[in-house]
Design a protein around this motif. Structure first.
Motif, PDB file in Angstrom:
ATOM      1  N   ILE A   1      12.623  14.838 -15.601  1.00  0.00           N
ATOM      2  CA  ILE A   1      12.475  14.026 -14.390  1.00  0.00           C
ATOM      3  C   ILE A   1      10.998  13.842 -14.034  1.00  0.00           C
ATOM      4  CG2 ILE A   1      13.186  13.754 -12.004  1.00  0.00           C
ATOM      5  CD1 ILE A   1      15.507  13.885 -13.989  1.00  0.00           C
ATOM      6  N   ILE A   2      10.272  14.944 -14.017  1.00  0.00           N
ATOM      7  CA  ILE A   2       8.857  14.889 -13.646  1.00  0.00           C
ATOM      8  C   ILE A   2       8.023  14.531 -14.865  1.00  0.00           C
ATOM      9  CG2 ILE A   2       6.906  16.307 -12.891  1.00  0.00           C
ATOM     10  CD1 ILE A   2       8.707  17.691 -10.963  1.00  0.00           C
ATOM     11  N   LEU A   3       7.160  13.549 -14.714  1.00  0.00           N
ATOM     12  CA  LEU A   3       6.298  13.103 -15.805  1.00  0.00           C
ATOM     13  C   LEU A   3       5.063  13.997 -15.901  1.00  0.00           C
ATOM     14  CD1 LEU A   3       6.454   9.256 -15.108  1.00  0.00           C
ATOM     15  CD2 LEU A   3       7.921  10.615 -16.602  1.00  0.00           C
ATOM     16  N   ASP A   4       4.222  13.728 -16.907  1.00  0.00           N
ATOM     17  CA  ASP A   4       3.009  14.528 -17.074  1.00  0.00           C
ATOM     18  C   ASP A   4       2.136  14.484 -15.824  1.00  0.00           C
ATOM     19  OD1 ASP A   4       3.976  14.942 -19.565  1.00  0.00           O
ATOM     20  OD2 ASP A   4       2.315  14.040 -20.660  1.00  0.00           O
ATOM     21  N   ASP A   5       1.902  13.281 -15.308  1.00  0.00           N
ATOM     22  CA  ASP A   5       1.062  13.103 -14.131  1.00  0.00           C
ATOM     23  C   ASP A   5       1.896  12.549 -12.985  1.00  0.00           C
ATOM     24  OD1 ASP A   5      -1.414  13.926 -15.307  1.00  0.00           O
ATOM     25  OD2 ASP A   5      -1.467  12.025 -16.388  1.00  0.00           O
ATOM     26  N   MET A   6       1.858  13.246 -11.851  1.00  0.00           N
ATOM     27  CA  MET A   6       2.657  12.854 -10.689  1.00  0.00           C
ATOM     28  C   MET A   6       1.813  12.973  -9.417  1.00  0.00           C
ATOM     29  SD  MET A   6       5.848  12.255 -11.829  1.00  0.00           S
ATOM     30  CE  MET A   6       7.058  12.616 -10.553  1.00  0.00           C
ATOM     31  N   TYR A   7       2.240  12.221  -8.389  1.00  0.00           N
ATOM     32  CA  TYR A   7       1.632  12.318  -7.077  1.00  0.00           C
ATOM     33  C   TYR A   7       2.565  13.120  -6.169  1.00  0.00           C
ATOM     34  CZ  TYR A   7      -1.632   8.636  -8.498  1.00  0.00           C
ATOM     35  OH  TYR A   7      -2.588   7.913  -9.131  1.00  0.00           O
ATOM     36  N   VAL A   8       1.985  13.817  -5.206  1.00  0.00           N
ATOM     37  CA  VAL A   8       2.780  14.573  -4.237  1.00  0.00           C
ATOM     38  C   VAL A   8       2.412  14.097  -2.837  1.00  0.00           C
ATOM     39  CG1 VAL A   8       3.074  16.603  -5.697  1.00  0.00           C
ATOM     40  CG2 VAL A   8       1.069  16.454  -4.228  1.00  0.00           C
ATOM     41  N   GLY A   9       3.416  14.076  -1.970  1.00  0.00           N
ATOM     42  CA  GLY A   9       3.150  13.631  -0.610  1.00  0.00           C
ATOM     43  C   GLY A   9       4.411  13.490   0.207  1.00  0.00           C
ATOM     44  N   PHE A  10       4.332  12.671   1.263  1.00  0.00           N
ATOM     45  CA  PHE A  10       5.399  12.580   2.243  1.00  0.00           C
ATOM     46  C   PHE A  10       5.795  11.118   2.481  1.00  0.00           C
ATOM     47  CE2 PHE A  10       2.852  16.309   3.144  1.00  0.00           C
ATOM     48  CZ  PHE A  10       3.811  17.316   3.233  1.00  0.00           C
ATOM     49  N   SER A  11       7.058  10.943   2.857  1.00  0.00           N
ATOM     50  CA  SER A  11       7.572   9.627   3.232  1.00  0.00           C
ATOM     51  C   SER A  11       8.501   9.808   4.420  1.00  0.00           C
ATOM     52  CB  SER A  11       8.332   8.996   2.055  1.00  0.00           C
ATOM     53  OG  SER A  11       8.896   7.759   2.443  1.00  0.00           O
ATOM     54  N   ALA A  12       8.518   8.831   5.322  1.00  0.00           N
ATOM     55  CA  ALA A  12       9.422   8.866   6.477  1.00  0.00           C
ATOM     56  C   ALA A  12       9.816   7.437   6.820  1.00  0.00           C
ATOM     57  CB  ALA A  12       8.762   9.535   7.669  1.00  0.00           C
ATOM     58  N   SER A  13      10.967   7.290   7.512  1.00  0.00           N
ATOM     59  CA  SER A  13      11.415   5.941   7.856  1.00  0.00           C
ATOM     60  C   SER A  13      12.199   5.932   9.157  1.00  0.00           C
ATOM     61  CB  SER A  13      12.282   5.360   6.724  1.00  0.00           C
ATOM     62  OG  SER A  13      13.549   5.977   6.700  1.00  0.00           O
ATOM     63  N   ASN A  14      12.192   4.765   9.803  1.00  0.00           N
ATOM     64  CA  ASN A  14      12.991   4.507  10.996  1.00  0.00           C
ATOM     65  C   ASN A  14      13.984   3.392  10.708  1.00  0.00           C
ATOM     66  OD1 ASN A  14      11.781   6.382  12.723  1.00  0.00           O
ATOM     67  ND2 ASN A  14      10.141   4.964  13.287  1.00  0.00           N
TER      68      ASN A  14
ATOM     69  N   GLY B   1      15.116   8.214  14.294  1.00  0.00           N
ATOM     70  CA  GLY B   1      14.849   7.609  12.996  1.00  0.00           C
ATOM     71  C   GLY B   1      15.599   8.361  11.903  1.00  0.00           C
ATOM     72  N   HIS B   2      15.352   7.999  10.660  1.00  0.00           N
ATOM     73  CA  HIS B   2      16.164   8.554   9.570  1.00  0.00           C
ATOM     74  C   HIS B   2      15.614   9.849   8.982  1.00  0.00           C
ATOM     75  CE1 HIS B   2      19.271   5.424   8.846  1.00  0.00           C
ATOM     76  NE2 HIS B   2      18.439   4.727   9.604  1.00  0.00           N
ATOM     77  N   GLY B   3      14.390  10.249   9.334  1.00  0.00           N
ATOM     78  CA  GLY B   3      13.886  11.516   8.850  1.00  0.00           C
ATOM     79  C   GLY B   3      12.710  11.359   7.916  1.00  0.00           C
ATOM     80  N   LEU B   4      12.308  12.503   7.321  1.00  0.00           N
ATOM     81  CA  LEU B   4      11.163  12.485   6.413  1.00  0.00           C
ATOM     82  C   LEU B   4      11.501  13.283   5.166  1.00  0.00           C
ATOM     83  CD1 LEU B   4       9.331  15.386   6.410  1.00  0.00           C
ATOM     84  CD2 LEU B   4       9.015  14.691   8.765  1.00  0.00           C
ATOM     85  N   ALA B   5      10.621  13.166   4.157  1.00  0.00           N
ATOM     86  CA  ALA B   5      10.859  13.866   2.893  1.00  0.00           C
ATOM     87  C   ALA B   5       9.529  14.206   2.249  1.00  0.00           C
ATOM     88  CB  ALA B   5      11.692  12.999   1.950  1.00  0.00           C
ATOM     89  N   PHE B   6       9.483  15.389   1.604  1.00  0.00           N
ATOM     90  CA  PHE B   6       8.396  15.704   0.676  1.00  0.00           C
ATOM     91  C   PHE B   6       8.845  15.206  -0.692  1.00  0.00           C
ATOM     92  CE2 PHE B   6       6.935  18.432  -2.757  1.00  0.00           C
ATOM     93  CZ  PHE B   6       5.558  18.309  -2.630  1.00  0.00           C
ATOM     94  N   ALA B   7       7.934  14.556  -1.457  1.00  0.00           N
ATOM     95  CA  ALA B   7       8.349  13.945  -2.714  1.00  0.00           C
ATOM     96  C   ALA B   7       7.272  14.091  -3.778  1.00  0.00           C
ATOM     97  CB  ALA B   7       8.658  12.455  -2.505  1.00  0.00           C
ATOM     98  N   THR B   8       7.740  14.194  -5.023  1.00  0.00           N
ATOM     99  CA  THR B   8       6.873  14.002  -6.188  1.00  0.00           C
ATOM    100  C   THR B   8       7.247  12.655  -6.792  1.00  0.00           C
ATOM    101  OG1 THR B   8       8.411  15.042  -7.755  1.00  0.00           O
ATOM    102  CG2 THR B   8       6.850  16.479  -6.618  1.00  0.00           C
TER     103      THR B   8
END
Length: 674
Positions: A233-246, A100-107
């Motif tokens: 780039i980062i706003l006052d309120d952001m979510y953190v987590g993970f994304s992955a794709s195939n 697959g194409h991999g994963l990423a940590f993201a805000t």
């Protein structure tokens, strides 16, 4: 006694800790964890966070459910608070050569990432949003497929992505062993657990990324280090987590544990408490089974002739044409089986329309639930097919907000099947000429005109190669959910070039939009596209087709009508009556005059698409007089020398019609197809 038992019970609970301030949390395994999951993401019974499974073209998201306040409220300049995170992961693939194409940590401002695509987009972006300064996504990618369009260094790297899939910095996956100071390579899809540390210092605006095998202490030397101001780039309120794709190939992406801290001390993961990823050990077949199974198979074949016929029929149903040279095209090729299921067997109820290049169906990919448009094109000749498919794949790299995105293709017997983004509002001509549809307002029409002009400018001048559309008309302009214009069918005319006899010249286009010089040269150029665009401008402004056959011997031209209104000083009388008084006179006059300018019979007298955009944006005045155009435009009325070539283009004439039939019958056939 009871107290001691309670203490023992608490000690052996999975270490899932969330701070009361919501700015610091840790997950040593994810059993009973409260996360926001979508796509393929789930939590296994063993406490693993699984972002994707072995589903093709699928994606998964897992985000902490509450937004975090990243800005320092004590300062008025919007300074970002420092943050740190670490996570342990495993990427498993059934085949060492593909994944697959991999994963990423993201805000991200959103934990849903609605509209994101799988494949090379890593579930973070789509073909429009990546590179946009408005998406406010910062990610660290663990990329396992090399994509040259985004400058990937290889298929095993770590990168820092700021609102774009083109990493600001990247490095092959590796770490520095502190004991000897040497770099040691890591293979992201090895199936072995690894740990990543990400730290951002607000004071010096440094972003550091470190990776190592799980259990190895955090190396002192970072793999990636870059200076970047995230305040904008980062706003006052952001979510953190993970994304992955195939994509066409698949991987299972697992997160074993995760710790995060905003403006505080991050807790370390406890590797002894982390769950194990499932084993991918291959089962060996016993020698006895190797002998017995073929015998059983032969016996079943002999006893079940009806079953054999059913299997052969099913194989024929999904049979494809796949040659060795196509293997290198990879994910651009869709399986016929997936497209068959997406369109419910190409049922008539899914038919969107029939045009010169074939029949178009709506579909929904069974794995990703992505809506697509599937175009079936009949093409028996194999001459030039390899070159044409290469061009189709190349055009899949075109990226513009006013072009319909070509996702890929499939070949089966005498058919070529192309897969596009689905446009929910269909083609523009239905809103202009279908009485059952509500008419577009002038502001919508003017926006469509500027969108088509922008797309043509990109094809002619702004991409790495010049692309000639060759059939610009309202039926080839599609509208997305917000009524933005998307050019479709660009480059498809090349299919007929490749399939035709090299000793003949095939004229491709639609009568009324064909530039006069095509009857002499048979060649399409950027200038012939501009001519067709001029006819399109008049079509949108006047609500009439460029050429309307009313009776034998009479073929009034829209250009002549508009020019005559201008000469008499009543140019706005040419407008579409359905507009009523809902229009901006200056804009409408500009479009009518610009339509005549682009329709000039002399190619060298027509403007380029860059000049057209300047006129439409008001950056340059359009100085043009009706007297100057009158004689030359009148001379460009319908040329009956086209009659001999009308039949060469299947979208404007029935191929069974004899070339000796009347020219007026051929034109009528053309209009019945539009």
């Amino acid at each position: 006694m009871l107290l001691s038992k309670a203490l023992v019970f608490i000690f052996f609970l999975p270490k899932l800790v969330v701070s009361s301030s919501n700015n610091n949390f840790i997950f040593n395994g994810f059993r009973d964890a409260n996360l926001s999951l979508n796509g393929l993401a789930d939590i296994t019974s063993d406490g693993l966070l699984r972002l994707t499974n072995n589903t093709k073209a699928g994606l998964g998201h897992a985000f902490y459910p509450l937004p975090l306040h990243f800005k320092d409220s004590s300062k008025s300049n919007g300074t970002i608070l420092p943050f740190s995170t670490t996570f342990a992961f495993v990427i498993q693939t059934k085949d060492d050569d593909v994944s697959g194409h991999g994963l990423a940590f993201a805000t991200s401002p959103s934990k849903e990432l609605t509209g994101a695509f799988p494949n090379q987009y890593l579930g973070l972006f789509n073909n429009i949003s990546h590179g946009s300064s408005g998406n406010h996504i910062v990610a660290v990618e663990l990329d396992t497929v090399q994509n040259m369009d985004y400058g990937d260094i290889n298929d095993n790297h770590v990168g820092i992505d700021i609102e774009d899939l083109k990493s600001v910095t990247s490095h092959e996956a590796a770490y520095v062993a502190d004991e000897d100071g040497d770099w040691k390579s890591l293979k992201l899809v090895s199936g072995k657990p690894m740990q990543v540390w990400i730290d951002y210092s607000a004071m010096d605006m440094q972003l550091h990324v470190v990776i190592s095998p799980l259990g190895v202490p955090k190396p002192r030397h970072p793999l990636l280090s870059t200076k970047v101001n995230l305040s904008a780039i980062i706003l006052d309120d952001m979510y953190v987590g993970f994304s992955a794709s195939n994509g066409a190939a698949t991987s299972s992406h697992y997160i074993l544990g995760w710790s995060f801290s905003l403006n505080g001390n991050m807790q370390a993961l406890d590797s002894s408490q982390l769950p194990f990823a499932p084993s991918l050990g291959k089962k060996r077949i016993s020698p006895l089974l190797m002998v017995v199974l073929p015998l059983v198979a032969v016996l079943l074949l002999l006893l079940s002739l009806g079953g054999i016929m059913l299997i052969l029929k099913r194989r024929k149903k999904y049979a494809e044409v796949l040659e060795e040279w196509e293997l290198e095209l990879g994910p651009h090729r869709f399986s016929y089986k997936d497209l068959y299921k997406a369109t419910r067997g190409f049922k008539e109820e899914y038919l969107l329309g029939v045009g010169g290049f074939g029949r178009v169906y709506k579909g929904v990919l069974p794995s990703s639930k992505l809506e697509i448009a599937v175009k079936k094109i009949s093409h028996e000749s194999r001459q030039g097919m390899r070159e044409f498919i290469s061009e189709i794949v190349s055009m899949g790299r075109l990226r513009h907000r006013n072009l319909v995105q070509l996702l890929g293709y499939c070949r089966r017997q005498g058919e070529l099947i192309l897969v596009y983004d689905f446009m929910p509002n269909g083609s523009l001509d239905k809103f202009l000429f279908d009485k059952t549809k509500s008419s577009l307002s002038w502001s919508q029409r003017f926006q469509v005109i500027k969108g088509v002009a922008s797309g043509l400018l990109y094809l002619h001048e702004e991409w790495e190669q010049v692309v000639i559309h060759r059939d610009i008309k309202a039926s080839n302009i599609l509208l997305d959910c917000e009524f933005n214009a998307r050019l479709s069918d660009f480059g498809l005319a090349r299919l007929y070039d490749h399939g035709s006899n090299p000793q003949t010249t095939r004229v491709v286009g639609t009568i009324g939009y064909l530039a006069p010089e095509i009857s002499k040269t048979g060649k399409a150029t950027a200038s012939t596209d501009v001519y067709a665009f001029g006819a399109f401008l008049l079509e949108v402004a006047c609500g009439r087709r460029p050429l309307e056959v009313r009776s034998i011997g009479e073929s009034p031209g829209l250009t002549d009508m508009v020019l005559e209104c201008w000469k008499r000083g009543v140019l706005l009388n040419a407008k579409d009556p359905k507009l009523g008084n809902d229009y901006v006179s200056e804009e409408l006059e500009l479009v009518l005059r610009l339509g005549l300018f682009c329709s000039h019979p002399e190619p060298t007298s027509r403007p380029s698409m860059r000049q057209v955009m300047r006129f439409l944006e008001g950056d340059a005045p359009l100085h043009l007089s009706p007297d100057r155009l009158s004689a030359s435009v009148s001379a460009s009325s319908y040329d009956y020398s086209f009659d001999n070539v009308i039949l060469s283009y299947p979208s404007i004439a029935d191929t069974s019609t004899s070339a000796r039939g009347s020219s007026m019958e051929a034109i009528t056939l053309m209009h019945s197809d539009v």
